[in-house]
Design a protein around this motif. Structure first.
Motif, mmCIF file in Angstrom:
data_model
loop_
_atom_site.group_PDB
_atom_site.id
_atom_site.type_symbol
_atom_site.label_atom_id
_atom_site.label_comp_id
_atom_site.label_asym_id
_atom_site.label_seq_id
_atom_site.Cartn_x
_atom_site.Cartn_y
_atom_site.Cartn_z
ATOM 1 N N ASP A 92 0.841 -1.198 0.000
ATOM 2 C CA ASP A 92 0.000 0.000 0.000
ATOM 3 C C ASP A 92 0.871 1.241 0.000
ATOM 4 O O ASP A 92 2.095 1.170 0.143
ATOM 5 C CB ASP A 92 -0.897 -0.026 1.251
ATOM 6 C CG ASP A 92 -2.179 0.779 1.088
ATOM 7 O OD1 ASP A 92 -2.314 1.484 0.072
ATOM 8 O OD2 ASP A 92 -3.045 0.695 1.971
ATOM 9 N N LEU A 93 0.227 2.389 -0.130
ATOM 10 C CA LEU A 93 0.913 3.667 -0.017
ATOM 11 C C LEU A 93 1.398 3.814 1.425
ATOM 12 O O LEU A 93 0.614 3.691 2.369
ATOM 13 C CB LEU A 93 -0.046 4.801 -0.383
ATOM 14 C CG LEU A 93 0.555 6.126 -0.845
ATOM 15 C CD1 LEU A 93 1.395 5.929 -2.104
ATOM 16 C CD2 LEU A 93 -0.547 7.136 -1.101
ATOM 17 N N ALA A 94 2.684 4.066 1.592
ATOM 18 C CA ALA A 94 3.272 4.088 2.937
ATOM 19 C C ALA A 94 3.243 5.504 3.503
ATOM 20 O O ALA A 94 4.279 6.111 3.771
ATOM 21 C CB ALA A 94 4.702 3.559 2.894
ATOM 22 N N GLU B 5 -8.879 3.133 -8.048
ATOM 23 C CA GLU B 5 -8.642 4.538 -7.699
ATOM 24 C C GLU B 5 -7.320 4.699 -6.966
ATOM 25 O O GLU B 5 -6.566 5.654 -7.208
ATOM 26 C CB GLU B 5 -9.795 5.063 -6.854
ATOM 27 C CG GLU B 5 -11.111 5.186 -7.622
ATOM 28 C CD GLU B 5 -12.297 5.454 -6.717
ATOM 29 O OE1 GLU B 5 -13.235 6.147 -7.163
ATOM 30 O OE2 GLU B 5 -12.296 4.965 -5.560
ATOM 31 N N LYS B 6 -7.020 3.777 -6.063
ATOM 32 C CA LYS B 6 -5.737 3.831 -5.363
ATOM 33 C C LYS B 6 -4.582 3.704 -6.340
ATOM 34 O O LYS B 6 -3.567 4.411 -6.230
ATOM 35 C CB LYS B 6 -5.663 2.722 -4.309
ATOM 36 C CG LYS B 6 -6.552 2.943 -3.100
ATOM 37 C CD LYS B 6 -6.422 1.799 -2.103
ATOM 38 C CE LYS B 6 -7.289 2.036 -0.876
ATOM 39 N NZ LYS B 6 -7.187 0.922 0.100
ATOM 40 N N GLN B 7 -4.721 2.819 -7.321
ATOM 41 C CA GLN B 7 -3.668 2.623 -8.300
ATOM 42 C C GLN B 7 -3.434 3.899 -9.109
ATOM 43 O O GLN B 7 -2.288 4.285 -9.384
ATOM 44 C CB GLN B 7 -4.014 1.461 -9.235
ATOM 45 C CG GLN B 7 -2.948 1.157 -10.276
ATOM 46 C CD GLN B 7 -1.642 0.730 -9.647
ATOM 47 O OE1 GLN B 7 -1.630 -0.102 -8.743
ATOM 48 N NE2 GLN B 7 -0.534 1.291 -10.104
ATOM 49 N N THR B 8 -4.524 4.582 -9.467
ATOM 50 C CA THR B 8 -4.408 5.824 -10.237
ATOM 51 C C THR B 8 -3.662 6.890 -9.448
ATOM 52 O O THR B 8 -2.755 7.557 -9.963
ATOM 53 C CB THR B 8 -5.806 6.337 -10.616
ATOM 54 O OG1 THR B 8 -6.448 5.380 -11.460
ATOM 55 C CG2 THR B 8 -5.719 7.676 -11.344
ATOM 56 N N VAL B 9 -4.045 7.082 -8.191
ATOM 57 C CA VAL B 9 -3.398 8.103 -7.360
ATOM 58 C C VAL B 9 -1.937 7.743 -7.116
ATOM 59 O O VAL B 9 -1.044 8.593 -7.242
ATOM 60 C CB VAL B 9 -4.140 8.267 -6.023
ATOM 61 C CG1 VAL B 9 -3.397 9.265 -5.131
ATOM 62 C CG2 VAL B 9 -5.569 8.728 -6.254
ATOM 63 N N GLY C 160 4.855 0.519 0.895
ATOM 64 C CA GLY C 160 5.233 -0.395 1.968
ATOM 65 C C GLY C 160 4.112 -1.355 2.265
ATOM 66 O O GLY C 160 3.148 -1.485 1.501
ATOM 67 N N THR C 161 4.220 -2.030 3.388
ATOM 68 C CA THR C 161 3.199 -2.983 3.815
ATOM 69 C C THR C 161 2.293 -2.333 4.849
ATOM 70 O O THR C 161 2.778 -1.745 5.819
ATOM 71 C CB THR C 161 3.844 -4.244 4.420
ATOM 72 O OG1 THR C 161 4.693 -4.851 3.437
ATOM 73 C CG2 THR C 161 2.774 -5.243 4.851
ATOM 74 N N SER C 162 0.995 -2.412 4.633
ATOM 75 C CA SER C 162 0.036 -1.909 5.615
ATOM 76 C C SER C 162 -0.399 -3.048 6.527
ATOM 77 O O SER C 162 -0.457 -4.210 6.116
ATOM 78 C CB SER C 162 -1.187 -1.305 4.915
ATOM 79 O OG SER C 162 -1.895 -2.295 4.187
ATOM 80 N N TYR C 163 -0.693 -2.688 7.777
ATOM 81 C CA TYR C 163 -1.156 -3.667 8.770
ATOM 82 C C TYR C 163 -2.477 -3.169 9.328
ATOM 83 O O TYR C 163 -2.519 -2.159 10.039
ATOM 84 C CB TYR C 163 -0.115 -3.824 9.882
ATOM 85 C CG TYR C 163 1.224 -4.294 9.360
ATOM 86 C CD1 TYR C 163 1.472 -5.650 9.147
ATOM 87 C CD2 TYR C 163 2.229 -3.382 9.038
ATOM 88 C CE1 TYR C 163 2.688 -6.086 8.633
ATOM 89 C CE2 TYR C 163 3.437 -3.806 8.528
ATOM 90 C CZ TYR C 163 3.670 -5.158 8.321
ATOM 91 O OH TYR C 163 4.864 -5.582 7.808
#
Length: 493
Positions: A215-217, A275-279, A302-305
């Protein structure tokens, strides 16, 4: 059972066996996010084992604190997220007061043998990056479940089912709190949890209490509106977006997707995968086009938890935001509030924690502004500032770490911060922060602060990347001289 971290299996089992034999236990823990989650993991395990207990919190485990703990008249004291570095003091008090210490910690141990002592550093694991206090406590909690005969457990975290009930019975559901503690202790600062932490994450995922994803870190993906998420994302500085409110809005408005709902900006957690991929793609392209170094760009992902049982869009869903919420409680003398949230109070305690978080954010912002505006004093191998009573001793270390890299504050040198101690007029709190790049060059702030503090009749310790100490008021200059020389020796080695 060896447990999720076999290297510590026998130590965790020894601690658990002693706890299982106790008539009642005094649980003593530290006050940061790792300490609070450690206490919650331990309290949950003791409650499920039907072992009566009481919880106390301490800012630091000095002789006075240990004396208070010893005077509580418990035969068994379980220390979580501290205790290893104070084994000599604990042993002396235990002999005098007649209690048995059980320690689950990850800080540098004193050179003292202890019968019931679980610490990753004793088995060659890195306590600063591979296993937190909450993670170590989790190992003891897992072992404790094996020591206790219990009736089939009912599930309180999901809709029920065999997996959830089993996870509660063997304490694997407590992995979620252990991960919050590790993230709160900055052990995911490289983008993901590593080492022994990975085994705990795997158990949490298997138990259905954790979800992980690439995910976006950025901090605030659950709660911050998208422009604020990008504006405040300063770990990786993107010109025209970071620290630029209008620039962040223009960037988002330039994307061919609807990022507003009913006139309000959506949050990252509200977006679907496309949408996340676009941003994210646009953000990476902007970083490349503005000359952000490739190694910095890598830090945007990074990795989201995520805690599976918590509602999407709340502070409790994301381990990083959860840990910040906890820091806003105990650091303002309300450890009871943070513990209650960890133990499931989603009414009064959660609202009180959110109120404390708002104050915490204001205090951090004011502290960072103070340090940035007044600057730091450079020494040969470090930089330092003295906040006096203008920044609380309990948050000055957080402020120092967040200020690293701001205008005039060098990320290539550790930063040392002093603050007045509210309850000791003749003593000063010291906090130090470095970077993992400096640690790779040999920096060990725990060793530095311990030796430098003792040289001026104080005491200290901690991890390689972050450490703390207490020194006599008026000896700050001498302390800096010792610390500067020690850091130079480490980095030149």
């Amino acid at each position: 059972m060896a447990g999720p971290v076999p290297e510590l299996g026998s130590r965790a089992t020894a601690c658990a066996t002693r706890l299982a034999d106790a008539d009642r236990v005094l649980l003593a823990s530290h006050i940061d996010a790792d300490g609070l989650t450690s206490a919650a993991v331990a309290a949950s395990a003791l409650e499920r084992a039907a072992i009566p207990f009481e919880v106390v919190f301490e800012k630091q485990l000095d002789e006075a604190a240990v004396a208070r703990i010893g005077a509580a008249d418990y035969e068994t004291v379980w220390f979580t997220d501290f205790g290893s570095g104070q084994l000599d003091v604990i042993d002396a008090s235990a002999d005098e007061c007649g209690f048995t210490p059980v320690i689950a910690d990850h800080h540098q141990p004193a050179d003292v043998d202890a019968e019931y002592h679980c610490n990753p550093l004793l088995e060659g694991l890195d306590g600063a990056s591979e296993l937190s206090g909450a993670g170590t406590t989790y190992l003891v909690a897992r072992a404790l479940a094996d020591e206790i005969d219990r009736a089939p457990a009912t599930d309180a975290m999901t809709d029920g089912g065999t997996v959830a009930a089993t996870a509660r019975a063997d304490n694997r559901d407590l992995a979620a709190l252990a991960v919050v503690g590790a993230v709160g202790d900055m052990q995911a600062s490289s983008g993901q949890l590593r080492g022994a932490n990975e085994a705990i994450v795997a158990e949490g995922v298997e138990a259905g209490v954790l979800e992980t994803a690439t995910d976006l870190a950025l901090y605030g993906t659950q709660t911050r509106p998208l422009p604020k998420l990008l504006e405040y994302a300063t770990d990786v500085r993107i010109p025209g977006i970071s620290n630029d409110q209008s620039g962040a809005v223009r960037f988002l408005d330039g994307l061919d997707i609807d990022l507003r709902e009913d006139g309000e900006w959506r949050r990252w957690a509200d977006l679907d995968a496309a949408e996340k991929q676009t941003v994210a793609s646009a953000l990476l392209q902007r970083a490349v086009s503005r000359g952000v170094p490739a190694e910095k760009i890598d830090g945007l992902v990074g990795t989201s938890y995520h805690l599976a049982a918590e509602s999407i869009g709340t502070e409790l869903r994301d381990a990083s935001e959860f840990s910040t919420l906890l820091n806003a409680t105990a650091r303002y003398e309300r450890a009871d509030v943070g513990l209650a949230v960890c133990l499931g109070d989603r009414d009064g305690a959660l609202e009180r924690a959110r109120s404390l978080l708002r104050s915490h954010r204001r205090n951090l912002s004011e502290g960072i502004d103070l340090v940035t505006n007044e600057g730091v004093t450079p020494a040969e191998n470090l930089q330092w500032f003295h906040a006096g009573d203008r920044i609380r001793e309990t948050i000055v270390g957080i402020v120092a770490g967040m200020a690293l890299g701001n205008a005039g504050i060098d990320r290539d040198r550790p930063i040392v911060a002093f603050a007045a101690k509210r309850d000791e007029a003749d003593a000063v709190k010291v906090s130090a922060r470095g970077t993992h790049a400096l640690v790779r060059r040999g920096l060990d702030l725990g060793a530095v602060l311990g030796e430098a503090a003792r040289a001026v009749d104080g005491d200290g310790g901690g991890h390689d990347v972050a450490a703390g100490a207490t020194v006599p008021a008026g000896r700050e200059g001498d302390f800096i001289e010792h610390a500067d020389r020690l850091i130079g020796d480490q980095l030149d080695a």
